[in-house]
Design a protein around this motif. Structure first.
Motif, PDB file in Angstrom:
ATOM      1  N   PRO A 102      54.087  38.095  80.791  1.00 20.40           N
ATOM      2  CA  PRO A 102      54.029  37.854  79.351  1.00 20.40           C
ATOM      3  C   PRO A 102      55.021  38.694  78.549  1.00 20.40           C
ATOM      4  CG  PRO A 102      51.818  38.028  80.201  1.00 20.40           C
ATOM      5  CD  PRO A 102      52.738  38.371  81.320  1.00 20.40           C
ATOM      6  N   PHE A 103      55.547  39.736  79.176  1.00 24.70           N
ATOM      7  CA  PHE A 103      56.498  40.579  78.487  1.00 24.70           C
ATOM      8  C   PHE A 103      57.723  39.783  78.053  1.00 24.70           C
ATOM      9  CE2 PHE A 103      57.819  44.480  77.014  1.00 24.70           C
ATOM     10  CZ  PHE A 103      59.011  44.955  77.533  1.00 24.70           C
ATOM     11  N   PHE A 104      57.988  38.720  78.747  1.00 22.29           N
ATOM     12  CA  PHE A 104      59.179  37.933  78.483  1.00 22.29           C
ATOM     13  C   PHE A 104      58.923  36.782  77.522  1.00 22.29           C
ATOM     14  CE2 PHE A 104      62.194  39.917  81.306  1.00 22.29           C
ATOM     15  CZ  PHE A 104      61.370  40.647  82.129  1.00 22.29           C
ATOM     16  N   THR A 105      57.725  36.735  76.968  1.00 24.45           N
ATOM     17  CA  THR A 105      57.404  35.749  75.935  1.00 24.45           C
ATOM     18  C   THR A 105      56.990  36.506  74.681  1.00 24.45           C
ATOM     19  OG1 THR A 105      56.448  34.389  77.676  1.00 24.45           O
ATOM     20  CG2 THR A 105      56.009  33.720  75.413  1.00 24.45           C
ATOM     21  N   ILE A 106      57.661  36.203  73.602  1.00 22.16           N
ATOM     22  CA  ILE A 106      57.314  36.871  72.360  1.00 22.16           C
ATOM     23  C   ILE A 106      55.894  36.443  71.973  1.00 22.16           C
ATOM     24  CG2 ILE A 106      57.890  37.193  69.928  1.00 22.16           C
ATOM     25  CD1 ILE A 106      59.951  38.385  71.724  1.00 22.16           C
ATOM     26  N   GLN A 107      55.012  37.439  71.845  1.00 26.46           N
ATOM     27  CA  GLN A 107      53.603  37.148  71.602  1.00 26.46           C
ATOM     28  C   GLN A 107      53.354  36.749  70.151  1.00 26.46           C
ATOM     29  OE1 GLN A 107      51.209  37.159  74.005  1.00 26.46           O
ATOM     30  NE2 GLN A 107      52.958  37.427  75.363  1.00 26.46           N
ATOM     31  N   PRO A 108      52.562  35.731  69.959  1.00 24.66           N
ATOM     32  CA  PRO A 108      52.245  35.324  68.583  1.00 24.66           C
ATOM     33  C   PRO A 108      51.256  36.267  67.888  1.00 24.66           C
ATOM     34  CG  PRO A 108      51.155  33.873  70.135  1.00 24.66           C
ATOM     35  CD  PRO A 108      52.017  34.775  70.943  1.00 24.66           C
ATOM     36  N   HIS A 109      50.394  36.892  68.665  1.00 29.49           N
ATOM     37  CA  HIS A 109      49.403  37.777  68.064  1.00 29.49           C
ATOM     38  C   HIS A 109      50.107  39.031  67.555  1.00 29.49           C
ATOM     39  CE1 HIS A 109      45.893  40.675  68.350  1.00 29.49           C
ATOM     40  NE2 HIS A 109      45.461  39.737  67.540  1.00 29.49           N
ATOM     41  N   SER A 110      49.907  39.335  66.286  1.00 30.49           N
ATOM     42  CA  SER A 110      50.748  40.342  65.646  1.00 30.49           C
ATOM     43  C   SER A 110      50.617  41.724  66.305  1.00 30.49           C
ATOM     44  CB  SER A 110      50.413  40.445  64.162  1.00 30.49           C
ATOM     45  OG  SER A 110      49.029  40.663  64.000  1.00 30.49           O
ATOM     46  N   GLU A 111      49.392  42.102  66.622  1.00 30.66           N
ATOM     47  CA  GLU A 111      49.195  43.428  67.188  1.00 30.66           C
ATOM     48  C   GLU A 111      49.844  43.527  68.566  1.00 30.66           C
ATOM     49  OE1 GLU A 111      45.052  44.395  66.858  1.00 30.66           O
ATOM     50  OE2 GLU A 111      45.386  46.199  68.042  1.00 30.66           O
ATOM     51  N   THR A 112      49.602  42.470  69.339  1.00 31.81           N
ATOM     52  CA  THR A 112      50.188  42.430  70.682  1.00 31.81           C
ATOM     53  C   THR A 112      51.702  42.453  70.599  1.00 31.81           C
ATOM     54  OG1 THR A 112      48.363  40.943  71.180  1.00 31.81           O
ATOM     55  CG2 THR A 112      50.025  41.220  72.876  1.00 31.81           C
ATOM     56  N   ARG A 113      52.204  41.688  69.642  1.00 34.07           N
ATOM     57  CA  ARG A 113      53.643  41.565  69.487  1.00 34.07           C
ATOM     58  C   ARG A 113      54.270  42.906  69.137  1.00 34.07           C
ATOM     59  NH1 ARG A 113      56.114  36.963  66.413  1.00 34.07           N
ATOM     60  NH2 ARG A 113      58.164  37.614  65.730  1.00 34.07           N
ATOM     61  N   ALA A 114      53.581  43.628  68.254  1.00 31.60           N
ATOM     62  CA  ALA A 114      54.125  44.929  67.855  1.00 31.60           C
ATOM     63  C   ALA A 114      54.290  45.826  69.080  1.00 31.60           C
ATOM     64  CB  ALA A 114      53.195  45.580  66.834  1.00 31.60           C
ATOM     65  N   LYS A 115      53.257  45.832  69.919  1.00 28.73           N
ATOM     66  CA  LYS A 115      53.333  46.629  71.135  1.00 28.73           C
ATOM     67  C   LYS A 115      54.447  46.165  72.052  1.00 28.73           C
ATOM     68  CE  LYS A 115      49.781  49.506  71.037  1.00 28.73           C
ATOM     69  NZ  LYS A 115      49.733  50.894  71.402  1.00 28.73           N
ATOM     70  N   GLN A 116      54.571  44.869  72.125  1.00 31.72           N
ATOM     71  CA  GLN A 116      55.577  44.300  73.026  1.00 31.72           C
ATOM     72  C   GLN A 116      56.975  44.688  72.571  1.00 31.72           C
ATOM     73  OE1 GLN A 116      56.050  40.140  72.606  1.00 31.72           O
ATOM     74  NE2 GLN A 116      56.760  39.816  74.691  1.00 31.72           N
TER      75      GLN A 116
ATOM     76  N   THR B 135      64.640  34.542  76.409  1.00 25.82           N
ATOM     77  CA  THR B 135      65.565  33.570  75.843  1.00 25.82           C
ATOM     78  C   THR B 135      66.451  34.261  74.817  1.00 25.82           C
ATOM     79  OG1 THR B 135      64.075  33.009  74.045  1.00 25.82           O
ATOM     80  CG2 THR B 135      63.860  31.735  76.077  1.00 25.82           C
ATOM     81  N   ALA B 136      67.556  33.625  74.477  1.00 31.44           N
ATOM     82  CA  ALA B 136      68.476  34.206  73.488  1.00 31.44           C
ATOM     83  C   ALA B 136      67.745  34.457  72.177  1.00 31.44           C
ATOM     84  CB  ALA B 136      69.658  33.268  73.279  1.00 31.44           C
ATOM     85  N   GLU B 137      66.904  33.532  71.855  1.00 27.29           N
ATOM     86  CA  GLU B 137      66.139  33.655  70.616  1.00 27.29           C
ATOM     87  C   GLU B 137      65.254  34.892  70.667  1.00 27.29           C
ATOM     88  OE1 GLU B 137      64.514  29.767  69.739  1.00 27.29           O
ATOM     89  OE2 GLU B 137      62.951  30.813  68.608  1.00 27.29           O
ATOM     90  N   ALA B 138      64.649  35.094  71.830  1.00 26.23           N
ATOM     91  CA  ALA B 138      63.751  36.242  71.979  1.00 26.23           C
ATOM     92  C   ALA B 138      64.532  37.534  71.835  1.00 26.23           C
ATOM     93  CB  ALA B 138      63.054  36.173  73.331  1.00 26.23           C
ATOM     94  N   ILE B 139      65.718  37.588  72.476  1.00 27.35           N
ATOM     95  CA  ILE B 139      66.532  38.797  72.384  1.00 27.35           C
ATOM     96  C   ILE B 139      66.890  39.058  70.927  1.00 27.35           C
ATOM     97  CG2 ILE B 139      68.715  39.862  73.051  1.00 27.35           C
ATOM     98  CD1 ILE B 139      68.645  38.120  75.584  1.00 27.35           C
ATOM     99  N   LEU B 140      67.268  38.001  70.235  1.00 21.23           N
ATOM    100  CA  LEU B 140      67.622  38.143  68.827  1.00 21.23           C
ATOM    101  C   LEU B 140      66.449  38.696  68.028  1.00 21.23           C
ATOM    102  CD1 LEU B 140      69.866  37.625  66.792  1.00 21.23           C
ATOM    103  CD2 LEU B 140      68.893  35.370  66.395  1.00 21.23           C
TER     104      LEU B 140
ATOM    105  N   PRO C 112      70.153  42.309  84.219  1.00 23.00           N
ATOM    106  CA  PRO C 112      68.806  42.612  84.736  1.00 23.00           C
ATOM    107  C   PRO C 112      67.863  43.148  83.651  1.00 23.00           C
ATOM    108  CG  PRO C 112      70.487  43.957  85.842  1.00 23.00           C
ATOM    109  CD  PRO C 112      71.201  43.025  84.944  1.00 23.00           C
ATOM    110  N   LEU C 113      68.467  43.619  82.570  1.00 25.92           N
ATOM    111  CA  LEU C 113      67.622  44.100  81.489  1.00 25.92           C
ATOM    112  C   LEU C 113      66.722  42.981  80.968  1.00 25.92           C
ATOM    113  CD1 LEU C 113      66.735  46.100  79.261  1.00 25.92           C
ATOM    114  CD2 LEU C 113      68.786  45.458  77.993  1.00 25.92           C
ATOM    115  N   PHE C 114      67.338  41.855  80.757  1.00 26.86           N
ATOM    116  CA  PHE C 114      66.571  40.768  80.148  1.00 26.86           C
ATOM    117  C   PHE C 114      66.121  39.734  81.156  1.00 26.86           C
ATOM    118  CE2 PHE C 114      67.133  42.538  76.215  1.00 26.86           C
ATOM    119  CZ  PHE C 114      68.454  42.678  75.826  1.00 26.86           C
TER     120      PHE C 114
END
Lengths: 175, 399
Positions: free
Chosen positions: A14-28, A69-74, A57-59
């Motif tokens: 899940p680290f590689f998916t931007i989380q929709p839940h705000s708290e989780t996302r902040a941690k991520q 994804t590129a969007e996620a990196i952005l 390998p970072l991403f």
């Protein structure tokens, strides 16, 4: 490629998916920030080009078959920009400078080195700073030129140095 | 012949003599009877038939109450209708209980004929039809005196029946009168006793609504005051004025008000039954609670759609299968999230398909559950070319 101890999140899909839940996302995003800083620091890099780094390998963790994804990196980089840890180089936002030290920190580091080496009131080229023998072992050795300049500019504002140009070279005088 | 009674030929209190005729024969339907060559006396209440001289002496005679008669007509005697009408046909209503014994217990026919040897006297016929129409037995003074005398107490209860037997405008008017009288009685009974009032409250409200709408129809916009006054009277009696459509200017206000009412009503109910209820059940409960002003299914649906805008603790949820439910926002989600989290921890990684198999629900419902769990921060998602999966939220649980 320097050895880097990947954090546990790196192997957590899940680290590689931007989380929709705000708290989780902040941690991520926080975790990503730290990972990026660590990676760049270890590899003595300061810039990220989104277009090219998707395979880095970072991403991209091939062992779990996940990559950002590129969007996620952005998204991550923009989040870092809010806290001053990164900045886009141009409007296209493809290339980003990452300040795993802030510009102030860089500036202070360089100034301290300069003082320690008795370079006050003398001129030093940027080349010397970055790649000179004297600075080997310093963190800023091999620092991206643009960032170096920005760091020196921040010093300039504080009145501790002055940037100058001569003979196709850029130099700096420390006070 | 079974409507006749044997009785002394005496007038009751309030009964008046009208007319007499002689040489009268009685036919039961079309059949001849033994009652021939008699006199007939018409009173305001009855027709009396007796052998000549019996009636003036007050002896026993045949008596037929005029309230049995709902129609009269004339019939010609001869085959070719020569010589004018000879008989009067009286169409009778059914025999009523409490009748004194008469010449017959049952009768095949529902009409009798009075055959006048000398022909039907036009005046007599008119007098008879007048007496039948006047219904002197229905006047109040008559009723009380009859109950005192009680030679025949049935007229009082009989009258409504007989009035129904009458057809035509008169009959309709009578029935309206009856209704008014019943309403009157109802109102007076209601206000005598509070407990009775509570029972009658519903009737009161409907009656008042009828009246107010009638006022409105007659007078148009001016009567808003009256209707408002009516409603205030009702409110002072303690009858709640439920949310009605015409109380609001626009539909959306109505729906908002309704949404608030539903939300208040259903919170307790939903907590009882596990936090979720199908919309059909909700509709039943809401209408049962409202009692009078019922809500149509469409209105309920529209109001439920607004539940979120009025910050109700419940919301309308439509499942992909199409079923609509009303669900408490807090209750259900926590339960679902808890159980799903347990499953996540057991299996480490769950896809909606896997969860649907484990929890024995449809795939779409399983998806909803995972989303809910994620929303509560107990799961995190993993999107990849492999599809959507969920993990326990280690981001928040791992320090």
């Amino acid at each position: 490629m320097a050895e880097i101890s990947w954090p546990w999140q790196y192997n957590f899909p899940p680290f590689f998916t931007i989380q929709p839940h705000s708290e989780t996302r902040a941690k991520q995003l926080e975790a990503w920030q730290q990972l990026i800083a660590l990676y760049l620091k270890t590899n003595k890099q300061s810039t990220i080009d989104i277009r090219e780094s998707q395979n880095s390998p970072l991403f991209n963790n091939s062992s779990i078959n996940r990559k950002l994804t590129a969007e996620a990196i952005l998204t991550i980089l923009e989040d870092m920009a809010k806290s001053g840890k990164a900045a886009p180089v141009d409007k296209s936002k493809n290339v980003w400078e990452v300040y795993w030290h802030s510009l102030d920190e860089w500036g202070n580091m360089i100034y301290n080195w300069a003082s320690a080496n008795g370079m006050n009131n003398s001129v030093c080229t940027l080349f010397e700073l970055r790649e000179g023998e004297n600075s080997v072992g310093e963190e800023f050795h091999g620092l991206d030129t643009n960032i170096l300049i920005k760091a020196l500019k921040s010093l300039e504002v504080k009145g501790k140095c002055e940037l100058m140009e001569f003979d196709d070279n850029q130099g700096v005088k420390f006070f | 012949m079974d409507r006749f009674e044997y009785i002394d030929a005496r007038l009751f209190d309030g009964e008046n003599y009208v007319k007499r005729d002689k040489n009268v024969k009685i036919y039961d339907g079309d059949d001849k009877t033994q009652f021939v060559d008699g006199e007939v006396v018409l009173t305001s209440h009855r027709i009396l038939w007796g052998k000549p001289g019996d009636i003036p002496k007050g002896n026993v005679c045949l008596s037929l109450h005029l309230y049995y008669v709902f129609c009269i007509e004339e019939e010609s005697g001869g085959v070719f209708g020569l010589g004018g009408p000879k008989r009067i046909i009286l169409h009778l209503g059914p025999s009523l209980p409490g009748k004194r014994p008469g010449p017959a217990v049952v009768s095949l026919y529902h009409y009798i004929k009075l055959s006048f040897k000398d022909g039907v006297d036009a005046a007599f016929y008119k007098a008879l039809s007048d007496a039948v129409a006047n219904k002197a037995w229905e006047r109040p003074t008559q009723l009380t005196s009859l109950t005192i005398n009680s030679p025949n107490a049935s007229p009082r209860s009989v009258t409504p029946v007989s009035s129904k037997m009458r057809s035509g405008i008169v009959g309709i008017e009578r029935s309206i009168e009856e209704q008014h009288r019943a309403t009157d009685a109802s109102i007076s009974v209601a206000f005598q006793d509070l407990t009775k009032l509570m029972e009658k409250a519903k009737e009161m409200v409907s009656i008042s609504k009828n009246i107010s709408s009638k006022i409105r129809e007659k007078q148009g916009d001016i009567s808003e005051d009256d209707t408002v006054r009516f409603k205030s009277y009702l409110m002072s009696l303690g009858i709640d004025d439920p949310v009605t459509r015409d109380a609001f200017r626009s539909d959306s206000e109505y729906y908002m008000g309704l949404a608030l009412q539903i939300s208040d009503m259903m919170v307790a109910v939903l907590m009882d039954c596990g936090g979720i209820m199908s919309l059909a059940d909700v509709w039943c409960r809401v209408n049962r609670a409202r009692g009078l002003e019922l809500v149509s299914p469409e209105d309920l649906l529209n109001a439920c759609k607004l539940l979120e805008t009025v910050d109700a603790p419940m919301s309308l949820r439509k499942f992909p299968s199409g079923a609509c439910v009303l669900q408490l926002n807090s209750q259900q989600d926590e339960e679902v999230a808890r159980s799903t989290t347990e499953l996540l921890e057991q299996h480490g990684r769950l896809t909606p398909v896997k969860l649907s198999q484990l929890a024995n629900v449809s795939v779409l419902l399983a998806r909803e559950r995972l989303f809910t769990t994620e929303r509560l921060g107990l799961a995190c998602r993993d999107e990849s070319i492999e599809g959507l999966a969920f993990f326990p939220n280690l981001f928040l649980t791992t320090t």
